[in-house]
Design a protein around this motif. Sequence first.
Motif, PDB file in Angstrom:
ATOM      1  N   SER A  44       0.834  -1.197   0.000  1.00 40.25           N
ATOM      2  CA  SER A  44       0.000   0.000   0.000  1.00 40.25           C
ATOM      3  C   SER A  44       0.871   1.249   0.000  1.00 40.25           C
ATOM      4  O   SER A  44       2.078   1.183   0.268  1.00 40.25           O
ATOM      5  CB  SER A  44      -0.926   0.009   1.215  1.00 40.25           C
ATOM      6  N   ASP A  46       1.142   3.414   2.116  1.00 48.23           N
ATOM      7  CA  ASP A  46       1.766   3.642   3.424  1.00 48.23           C
ATOM      8  C   ASP A  46       2.701   2.510   3.835  1.00 48.23           C
ATOM      9  O   ASP A  46       3.117   2.422   4.984  1.00 48.23           O
ATOM     10  CB  ASP A  46       0.712   3.909   4.499  1.00 48.23           C
ATOM     11  N   LEU A  50      -0.082  -5.889   1.084  1.00 46.89           N
ATOM     12  CA  LEU A  50      -1.473  -6.167   0.735  1.00 46.89           C
ATOM     13  C   LEU A  50      -1.653  -7.540   0.106  1.00 46.89           C
ATOM     14  O   LEU A  50      -2.614  -8.247   0.395  1.00 46.89           O
ATOM     15  CB  LEU A  50      -2.010  -5.109  -0.234  1.00 46.89           C
ATOM     16  N   SER A 119      -0.136   2.670  -4.457  1.00 47.31           N
ATOM     17  CA  SER A 119       0.408   1.381  -4.042  1.00 47.31           C
ATOM     18  C   SER A 119       1.543   1.001  -4.988  1.00 47.31           C
ATOM     19  O   SER A 119       1.705   1.605  -6.056  1.00 47.31           O
ATOM     20  CB  SER A 119      -0.678   0.302  -4.080  1.00 47.31           C
ATOM     21  N   PRO A 151     -10.048   1.929  -1.315  1.00 45.71           N
ATOM     22  CA  PRO A 151      -9.716   1.892   0.116  1.00 45.71           C
ATOM     23  C   PRO A 151     -10.328   0.680   0.833  1.00 45.71           C
ATOM     24  O   PRO A 151      -9.685   0.068   1.688  1.00 45.71           O
ATOM     25  CB  PRO A 151     -10.291   3.206   0.655  1.00 45.71           C
ATOM     26  N   GLU A 152     -11.545   0.314   0.463  1.00 42.98           N
ATOM     27  CA  GLU A 152     -12.195  -0.840   1.082  1.00 42.98           C
ATOM     28  C   GLU A 152     -11.452  -2.135   0.760  1.00 42.98           C
ATOM     29  O   GLU A 152     -11.260  -2.981   1.628  1.00 42.98           O
ATOM     30  CB  GLU A 152     -13.654  -0.956   0.614  1.00 42.98           C
ATOM     31  N   ARG A 154      -8.266  -2.394  -0.167  1.00 48.17           N
ATOM     32  CA  ARG A 154      -6.965  -2.354   0.515  1.00 48.17           C
ATOM     33  C   ARG A 154      -7.114  -2.769   1.979  1.00 48.17           C
ATOM     34  O   ARG A 154      -6.300  -3.522   2.498  1.00 48.17           O
ATOM     35  CB  ARG A 154      -6.334  -0.966   0.400  1.00 48.17           C
ATOM     36  N   ARG A 155      -8.169  -2.310   2.626  1.00 48.27           N
ATOM     37  CA  ARG A 155      -8.426  -2.670   4.026  1.00 48.27           C
ATOM     38  C   ARG A 155      -8.669  -4.181   4.148  1.00 48.27           C
ATOM     39  O   ARG A 155      -8.133  -4.842   5.028  1.00 48.27           O
ATOM     40  CB  ARG A 155      -9.606  -1.875   4.574  1.00 48.27           C
ATOM     41  N   GLU A 156      -9.479  -4.734   3.237  1.00 50.74           N
ATOM     42  CA  GLU A 156      -9.758  -6.171   3.256  1.00 50.74           C
ATOM     43  C   GLU A 156      -8.482  -6.984   3.052  1.00 50.74           C
ATOM     44  O   GLU A 156      -8.229  -7.956   3.771  1.00 50.74           O
ATOM     45  CB  GLU A 156     -10.771  -6.524   2.156  1.00 50.74           C
ATOM     46  N   ARG A 158      -5.361  -6.064   3.597  1.00 49.02           N
ATOM     47  CA  ARG A 158      -4.487  -5.894   4.762  1.00 49.02           C
ATOM     48  C   ARG A 158      -4.947  -6.776   5.916  1.00 49.02           C
ATOM     49  O   ARG A 158      -4.147  -7.427   6.568  1.00 49.02           O
ATOM     50  CB  ARG A 158      -4.449  -4.419   5.171  1.00 49.02           C
ATOM     51  N   GLN A 159      -6.256  -6.824   6.147  1.00 53.60           N
ATOM     52  CA  GLN A 159      -6.791  -7.665   7.219  1.00 53.60           C
ATOM     53  C   GLN A 159      -6.538  -9.143   6.941  1.00 53.60           C
ATOM     54  O   GLN A 159      -6.249  -9.910   7.855  1.00 53.60           O
ATOM     55  CB  GLN A 159      -8.293  -7.404   7.403  1.00 53.60           C
ATOM     56  N   GLU A 162      -2.905  -9.880   7.776  1.00 53.88           N
ATOM     57  CA  GLU A 162      -2.743  -9.917   9.247  1.00 53.88           C
ATOM     58  C   GLU A 162      -3.308 -11.204   9.826  1.00 53.88           C
ATOM     59  O   GLU A 162      -2.744 -11.763  10.769  1.00 53.88           O
ATOM     60  CB  GLU A 162      -3.400  -8.699   9.886  1.00 53.88           C
TER      61      GLU A 162
END
Length: 165
Positions: A44, A46, A50, A119, A151-152, A154-156, A158-159, A162
């Motif tokens: 990403s 930041d 991903l 990204s 953004p949604e 990318r969040r998915e 990343r999760q 993790e």
Amino acid sequence: MPGGAGLPSGGTGYGLSHEARNLQWLLTDVVEEVPGVRSVAVVSSDGLLLLSSDPRQRPDGGGPGDGPRHSSADLATIVAGLGSLTTGAASLMDGGTVKQTMVAMEEGSLFVMTISDGSLLGVHTAPDCDMSVVAYHMALFVGRAGHVLTPELRRELRQSVEAVR
């Protein structure tokens, strides 16, 4: 593409959305279709991992994972750092946006390409790879992934990374 390439037959991709499974399939395609590719990571803007070709970092458990120290987390760190360095250099030189960076090493190469949302796509290759083929497949990935990396999503992604750790 039932369940997505590299996913269990008929599986749902461990809860991943259709878009996330498609991006993983595109990444897997780069690794499997381009001779000499050792590992691939999408980072990403930041600097967070991903997507990865490392089976320890992927929800579906597939991929060769033959990257730096066999860890896409290491590749992601390198890609993020190189992306930051080249962006800073381009700014100092009034060079505009960095589109692609290539580092040729004795025992391989590293390619970094910017995706439209900031990204980065990083590809670590063997020394005997065909650089033009790698660049072509990277450009295909960026062209296909750039418009869906919301953004949604990318969040998915990343999760999901993790959750695998």
